[in-house]
Write a protein that holds these residues in place. Sequence first.
Motif, PDB file in Angstrom:
ATOM      1  N   GLN A  42       0.940  -0.995  -0.043  1.00  0.00           N
ATOM      2  CA  GLN A  42       0.009  -0.217  -0.126  1.00  0.00           C
ATOM      3  C   GLN A  42       0.755   1.231  -0.042  1.00  0.00           C
ATOM      4  N   VAL A  43       1.997   1.259   0.598  1.00  0.00           N
ATOM      5  CA  VAL A  43       2.788   2.463   0.871  1.00  0.00           C
ATOM      6  C   VAL A  43       4.228   2.363   0.117  1.00  0.00           C
ATOM      7  N   GLU A  44       4.759   0.955  -0.172  1.00  0.00           N
ATOM      8  CA  GLU A  44       5.846   0.869  -0.654  1.00  0.00           C
ATOM      9  C   GLU A  44       5.889   0.679  -2.252  1.00  0.00           C
ATOM     10  N   ASP A  45       7.026   1.112  -2.757  1.00  0.00           N
ATOM     11  CA  ASP A  45       7.150   1.141  -4.274  1.00  0.00           C
ATOM     12  C   ASP A  45       7.439  -0.461  -4.732  1.00  0.00           C
ATOM     13  N   MET A  46       6.438  -0.835  -5.556  1.00  0.00           N
ATOM     14  CA  MET A  46       6.401  -2.023  -6.312  1.00  0.00           C
ATOM     15  C   MET A  46       7.762  -2.412  -6.887  1.00  0.00           C
ATOM     16  N   ARG A  47       8.514  -1.493  -7.207  1.00  0.00           N
ATOM     17  CA  ARG A  47       9.850  -1.957  -7.970  1.00  0.00           C
ATOM     18  C   ARG A  47      10.733  -2.420  -6.831  1.00  0.00           C
ATOM     19  N   ASP A  48      10.259  -2.176  -5.626  1.00  0.00           N
ATOM     20  CA  ASP A  48      11.314  -2.482  -4.607  1.00  0.00           C
ATOM     21  C   ASP A  48      10.983  -3.953  -4.038  1.00  0.00           C
ATOM     22  N   PHE A  49      10.085  -4.515  -4.622  1.00  0.00           N
ATOM     23  CA  PHE A  49       9.651  -5.950  -4.042  1.00  0.00           C
ATOM     24  C   PHE A  49      10.531  -7.065  -4.530  1.00  0.00           C
ATOM     25  N   SER A  50      11.191  -7.571  -3.858  1.00  0.00           N
ATOM     26  CA  SER A  50      12.251  -8.488  -4.191  1.00  0.00           C
ATOM     27  C   SER A  50      12.305  -9.817  -3.182  1.00  0.00           C
ATOM     28  N   PRO A  51      11.408 -10.761  -3.844  1.00  0.00           N
ATOM     29  CA  PRO A  51      10.986 -12.099  -3.161  1.00  0.00           C
ATOM     30  C   PRO A  51      12.190 -13.088  -3.067  1.00  0.00           C
ATOM     31  N   GLU A  52      13.313 -12.835  -4.043  1.00  0.00           N
ATOM     32  CA  GLU A  52      14.549 -13.606  -3.914  1.00  0.00           C
ATOM     33  C   GLU A  52      15.192 -13.780  -2.616  1.00  0.00           C
ATOM     34  N   GLY A  53      15.810 -15.027  -2.429  1.00  0.00           N
ATOM     35  CA  GLY A  53      16.402 -15.165  -1.001  1.00  0.00           C
ATOM     36  C   GLY A  53      15.703 -15.638   0.310  1.00  0.00           C
ATOM     37  N   TYR A  54      14.067 -15.914  -0.022  1.00  0.00           N
ATOM     38  CA  TYR A  54      13.553 -16.043   1.447  1.00  0.00           C
ATOM     39  C   TYR A  54      13.126 -17.612   1.370  1.00  0.00           C
ATOM     40  N   ASP A  55      12.923 -18.020   2.668  1.00  0.00           N
ATOM     41  CA  ASP A  55      12.823 -19.527   2.892  1.00  0.00           C
ATOM     42  C   ASP A  55      11.082 -19.818   2.511  1.00  0.00           C
ATOM     43  N   MET A  56      10.272 -18.455   2.615  1.00  0.00           N
ATOM     44  CA  MET A  56       8.954 -18.533   2.297  1.00  0.00           C
ATOM     45  C   MET A  56       8.290 -17.023   2.054  1.00  0.00           C
ATOM     46  N   VAL A  57       7.154 -16.906   1.295  1.00  0.00           N
ATOM     47  CA  VAL A  57       6.605 -15.733   1.293  1.00  0.00           C
ATOM     48  C   VAL A  57       5.313 -15.929   1.476  1.00  0.00           C
ATOM     49  N   GLY A  58       4.881 -15.148   2.666  1.00  0.00           N
ATOM     50  CA  GLY A  58       3.393 -15.052   3.147  1.00  0.00           C
ATOM     51  C   GLY A  58       2.749 -14.003   2.659  1.00  0.00           C
ATOM     52  N   PHE A  59       1.460 -14.341   2.329  1.00  0.00           N
ATOM     53  CA  PHE A  59       0.472 -12.828   2.121  1.00  0.00           C
ATOM     54  C   PHE A  59      -0.697 -12.969   3.015  1.00  0.00           C
ATOM     55  N   SER A  60      -1.126 -11.841   3.656  1.00  0.00           N
ATOM     56  CA  SER A  60      -2.305 -11.825   4.298  1.00  0.00           C
ATOM     57  C   SER A  60      -3.411 -11.406   3.529  1.00  0.00           C
ATOM     58  N   ILE A  61      -4.520 -11.763   3.461  1.00  0.00           N
ATOM     59  CA  ILE A  61      -5.435 -11.640   2.599  1.00  0.00           C
ATOM     60  C   ILE A  61      -6.899 -11.286   3.200  1.00  0.00           C
TER      61      ILE A  61
END
Length: 485
Positions: A42-61
């Motif tokens: 909501q407040v961050e630049d999507m160009r800064d979204f970097s999902p590499e290097g994580y053991d898990m990516v979680g989304f709250s919906i």
Amino acid sequence: MAKVLLVYPSLRLLGYRFPYSLIPIANYLKAHGHEAVIFDAQVEDMRDFSPEGYDMVGFSILSGPQIRSALDMAAIVRERAPDTPIVFGGVHATLLPEQTAEHPLVDIVTRQEGEETTCELVETLVSGGDLSAVRGLTYRRDGEVVSTPDRPFLNLDDTPFLNYDFLKTERYVEFQRKPSIIYLETSRGCPHKCGFCYDPVFHKRKWRSKSPERVVDELEFVARKYGVQQVWFTDDEFAVSKKRVAAIAELMIRRNVKVKWPIFSRANYVVDYDREFLDLIRRSGCDWINFGVESGSPRILDLINKQITIDQVIRSVEILRDNDINAGLSFMIGFPGETLDEMRQTFELIDRCSSMYDKVWIGQISAFTPLPGTALMSECVRHGFRPPQSLEEWGEYYYNDPKNLAHFEKSLFRLIRTITLLTKFDFAYRGYRGAGILERRKVLKLIHYVLCRIAQWRWQRKQFSFPVEWVALDYALSWLKFGER
């Protein structure tokens, strides 16, 4: 040590919703030796979204446009980090776990509270363990969706103090405005069973709380660390225990914790508040009590199982007036089978309450939104509502949108649309109480002032015909694809 990226997708709002749901999970992971990063789309630049290097990516919906945003971001994860497990959690994922887990961009669903489940899940993923041993999961196995048993609820006193440093606090108006605000949770669940609410499914009507000592310890911690002047409690139902509320207030006075704290209560609770209790909480900083009324129709109150009466609402306003405490009341229209006369009963109750006390604040009259798993959903279907049938369809669903009530007769549908838009402004007050966060933006403040005055004029005369200004606003919001009205 595992590394977890927690994502709060965009809800397509005119503003934003504070991403509180991820903060306890991030704190819990950190307390158990893991690294957690929060990305608030909501407040961050999507160009800064970097999902590499994580053991898990979680989304709250939540049900609605946040799902669409989450799926768009999950596709980025799949493309740029194809081996990283994608996990969906939160309210919607708990209400419809099987449907959510069936989506090809979702690997695992976490149900209900996220702290322990997320922590155990990422540890299992890193170690190559067996997912079937982790409680609170729904996922695909050999082409079939399976669920592990529910996880017992947490002892909230055992959770770590909240640390908001996971957020870029400079991007949130709550930390910058005066008085500055912080959100804090002191309990979870609600013992009541309102038919429109998801809480009986999510928390199974089990109310559990932090002790008064723990609450005030945490209040002192966040007030000192972030220098806030006001705390908004995010509890599902803060005021279940009058004894606990009094104990919190007494400790705040004794320890000289100087913050304002509005609370959310119920009309059937407020009628039992005596002068001694109200004086105590006011001296501790509580100057505002909110409660949901929903409808002025006794039949509708019975239909939605609200478990309050109109007399209790009137008496509650009288009690708050006599003790000089602000009263915030919320209402809804568009319940299944609701008639024009029943909507008018709601309007009459709003006018009666507003005329009793100049510190009564009426929020927007919301359009009832059928949510999955709620008690009223089957009644809505019986009256012609068609629920979304897939995760993508739920992503095109909008909370507080009259279009969900298109099964109503046309004239009633038009009335609901007009009411939910014009009451977004300060419609029930005869003056102008300011533009809030728009105060420094002169053009937007002027527009806000004009719309408030139009709303007040229409409301005072109950003149809802030919609402050209509100139809134009509705079309503009729809064209911009904004979510919650």
